[in-house]
Design a protein around this motif. Structure first.
Motif, PDB file in Angstrom:
ATOM      1  N   LEU A 165      12.252  19.116  30.673  1.00  0.00           N
ATOM      2  CA  LEU A 165      10.980  18.782  30.045  1.00  0.00           C
ATOM      3  C   LEU A 165      11.198  18.349  28.608  1.00  0.00           C
ATOM      4  O   LEU A 165      10.725  17.276  28.185  1.00  0.00           O
ATOM      5  N   TYR A 166      11.925  19.161  27.834  1.00  0.00           N
ATOM      6  CA  TYR A 166      12.160  18.792  26.445  1.00  0.00           C
ATOM      7  C   TYR A 166      12.968  17.497  26.341  1.00  0.00           C
ATOM      8  O   TYR A 166      12.675  16.631  25.508  1.00  0.00           O
ATOM      9  N   GLY A 167      13.977  17.357  27.196  1.00  0.00           N
ATOM     10  CA  GLY A 167      14.789  16.150  27.176  1.00  0.00           C
ATOM     11  C   GLY A 167      13.988  14.900  27.473  1.00  0.00           C
ATOM     12  O   GLY A 167      14.329  13.807  27.008  1.00  0.00           O
ATOM     13  N   GLY A 168      12.907  15.042  28.233  1.00  0.00           N
ATOM     14  CA  GLY A 168      12.033  13.905  28.496  1.00  0.00           C
ATOM     15  C   GLY A 168      11.122  13.572  27.331  1.00  0.00           C
ATOM     16  O   GLY A 168      10.688  12.429  27.179  1.00  0.00           O
ATOM     17  N   LEU A 169      10.835  14.573  26.499  1.00  0.00           N
ATOM     18  CA  LEU A 169       9.980  14.348  25.327  1.00  0.00           C
ATOM     19  C   LEU A 169      10.766  13.789  24.162  1.00  0.00           C
ATOM     20  O   LEU A 169      10.281  12.925  23.420  1.00  0.00           O
ATOM     21  N   VAL A 170      11.969  14.316  23.952  1.00  0.00           N
ATOM     22  CA  VAL A 170      12.827  13.924  22.831  1.00  0.00           C
ATOM     23  C   VAL A 170      14.204  13.624  23.414  1.00  0.00           C
ATOM     24  O   VAL A 170      14.977  14.546  23.676  1.00  0.00           O
ATOM     25  N   LEU A 191      13.914  30.847  33.467  1.00  0.00           N
ATOM     26  CA  LEU A 191      14.075  29.981  32.303  1.00  0.00           C
ATOM     27  C   LEU A 191      15.379  29.195  32.393  1.00  0.00           C
ATOM     28  O   LEU A 191      16.387  29.700  32.877  1.00  0.00           O
ATOM     29  N   ILE A 192      15.332  27.961  31.893  1.00  0.00           N
ATOM     30  CA  ILE A 192      16.541  27.159  31.761  1.00  0.00           C
ATOM     31  C   ILE A 192      16.641  26.660  30.321  1.00  0.00           C
ATOM     32  O   ILE A 192      15.628  26.451  29.655  1.00  0.00           O
ATOM     33  N   LEU A 207      10.361  26.653  31.625  1.00  0.00           N
ATOM     34  CA  LEU A 207      10.166  27.374  32.882  1.00  0.00           C
ATOM     35  C   LEU A 207       9.732  26.383  33.956  1.00  0.00           C
ATOM     36  O   LEU A 207       8.544  26.221  34.226  1.00  0.00           O
ATOM     37  N   PRO A 208      10.676  25.679  34.567  1.00  0.00           N
ATOM     38  CA  PRO A 208      10.297  24.621  35.513  1.00  0.00           C
ATOM     39  C   PRO A 208       9.606  25.130  36.763  1.00  0.00           C
ATOM     40  O   PRO A 208       8.881  24.375  37.414  1.00  0.00           O
ATOM     41  N   GLY A 212       2.314  25.810  35.375  1.00  0.00           N
ATOM     42  CA  GLY A 212       1.831  25.122  34.194  1.00  0.00           C
ATOM     43  C   GLY A 212       2.972  24.602  33.338  1.00  0.00           C
ATOM     44  O   GLY A 212       4.127  24.572  33.748  1.00  0.00           O
ATOM     45  N   TRP A 213       2.622  24.203  32.115  1.00  0.00           N
ATOM     46  CA  TRP A 213       3.561  23.624  31.143  1.00  0.00           C
ATOM     47  C   TRP A 213       4.039  24.753  30.245  1.00  0.00           C
ATOM     48  O   TRP A 213       3.244  25.354  29.526  1.00  0.00           O
ATOM     49  N   VAL A 214       5.343  25.054  30.255  1.00  0.00           N
ATOM     50  CA  VAL A 214       5.885  26.187  29.500  1.00  0.00           C
ATOM     51  C   VAL A 214       7.159  25.745  28.792  1.00  0.00           C
ATOM     52  O   VAL A 214       8.130  25.337  29.436  1.00  0.00           O
ATOM     53  N   LEU A 215       7.166  25.847  27.456  1.00  0.00           N
ATOM     54  CA  LEU A 215       8.314  25.432  26.659  1.00  0.00           C
ATOM     55  C   LEU A 215       8.439  26.351  25.453  1.00  0.00           C
ATOM     56  O   LEU A 215       7.432  26.775  24.873  1.00  0.00           O
ATOM     57  N   GLY A 216       9.662  26.662  25.069  1.00  0.00           N
ATOM     58  CA  GLY A 216       9.918  27.389  23.832  1.00  0.00           C
ATOM     59  C   GLY A 216      10.942  26.639  23.004  1.00  0.00           C
ATOM     60  O   GLY A 216      11.920  26.120  23.554  1.00  0.00           O
ATOM     61  N   VAL A 217      10.701  26.555  21.695  1.00  0.00           N
ATOM     62  CA  VAL A 217      11.672  25.929  20.790  1.00  0.00           C
ATOM     63  C   VAL A 217      12.023  26.929  19.705  1.00  0.00           C
ATOM     64  O   VAL A 217      11.162  27.643  19.197  1.00  0.00           O
ATOM     65  N   GLN A 218      13.312  26.977  19.345  1.00  0.00           N
ATOM     66  CA  GLN A 218      13.773  27.977  18.390  1.00  0.00           C
ATOM     67  C   GLN A 218      13.545  27.548  16.939  1.00  0.00           C
ATOM     68  O   GLN A 218      13.622  28.362  16.026  1.00  0.00           O
ATOM     69  N   TRP A 219      13.211  26.295  16.734  1.00  0.00           N
ATOM     70  CA  TRP A 219      12.994  25.790  15.378  1.00  0.00           C
ATOM     71  C   TRP A 219      11.504  25.765  15.048  1.00  0.00           C
ATOM     72  O   TRP A 219      10.669  26.292  15.785  1.00  0.00           O
TER      73      TRP A 219
END
Length: 245
Positions: A165-170, A191-192, A207-208, A212-219
């Protein structure tokens, strides 16, 4: 959308995005020095720039979390202090900060409620760590090189994992503002990892398997100009306002 009674249907507004806050005593403004529910303004501004309507969620009793989440279209768990290690079965390292037990309990309950209701969820820094802990993961209690000093954001590159998911956004490697001394150790169930720092630190998780849409970023995206992650949350939550188009 999942039929919630949130704010996306409000005329002229975007999706209603709740952002967790924290209580601090001795806060001063004007002639006052009182306990206050605080949140750095960058969080609300980032939601607004991404086309959402920001609403602040002060700590509350965990049993109220499901009712709060039911009124939202999306949820952001904000950054802040270290999570108490007892939450993942560890003894505190001497470098781990003092516990914020009420906040831990409230935000873990918010995460559980969002996952149960398929409400789009973004965890930022501590919020990503809590997402990992909520799903049974553990933390490394101290790492070096991910701050710019006490009270100063550092910057380092994060590399996305293709196909996530993140790789598709950025899609490209980017420099991000960072301020953390703890990191994901064992990933929580389902989680991946979706981004890494150069030293191998997991910098994003998702969380594929969730509905729903679930993402965590450490920054800290609220300290940068890039709105792609927050805009994706807002888009998952419902129609954008004109400012976020």
């Amino acid at each position: 959308m999942t039929g919630r009674t949130g704010g996306a249907g409000v005329t002229g507004g975007g999706p209603l995005i709740g952002v967790s806050t924290y209580l601090e005593s001795g806060t001063r403004w004007g002639v006052w020095e009182l306990e206050a529910a605080l949140l750095p303004a960058g969080y609300a501004r980032l939601v607004q720039r991404a086309g959402g309507l920001a609403v602040l969620l002060p700590p509350d009793a965990p049993e109220h979390a499901a009712a709060a989440v039911a009124r939202l279209d999306g949820l952001v768990i904000s950054g802040g202090p270290d999570v108490e290690p007892v939450r993942y079965g560890a003894e505190p390292d001497p470098r781990t900060g003092p516990p914020a037990r009420e906040r831990d309990a409230w935000e873990l309950a918010l995460i559980d409620a969002a996952l149960a209701a398929d409400v789009p969820l973004l965890g930022i820094c501590r919020g990503m760590q809590l997402l990992n802990i909520a799903l049974g993961g553990t933390m490394t209690q101290h790492i070096d090189g991910h701050t710019g000093g006490v009270g100063v954001f550092g910057h380092h590159a994060v590399k996305p994992v293709p196909g996530t998911l993140y790789g598709g956004l950025v899609e490209e490697e980017t420099s991000v503002p960072t301020y953390h001394h703890q990191s994901v150790d064992r990933l929580g169930a389902g989680l991946i990892p979706s981004a890494y720092a150069a030293d191998g630190t997991v910098e994003a998780v998702e969380l594929p398997s969730a509905g729903g849409w679930v993402l965590g970023v450490q920054w800290h995206p609220e300290m940068a100009e890039d709105v792609r992650v927050m805009r994706a949350l807002v888009e998952a939550a419902g129609p954008l306002s004109p400012s976020g188009a």
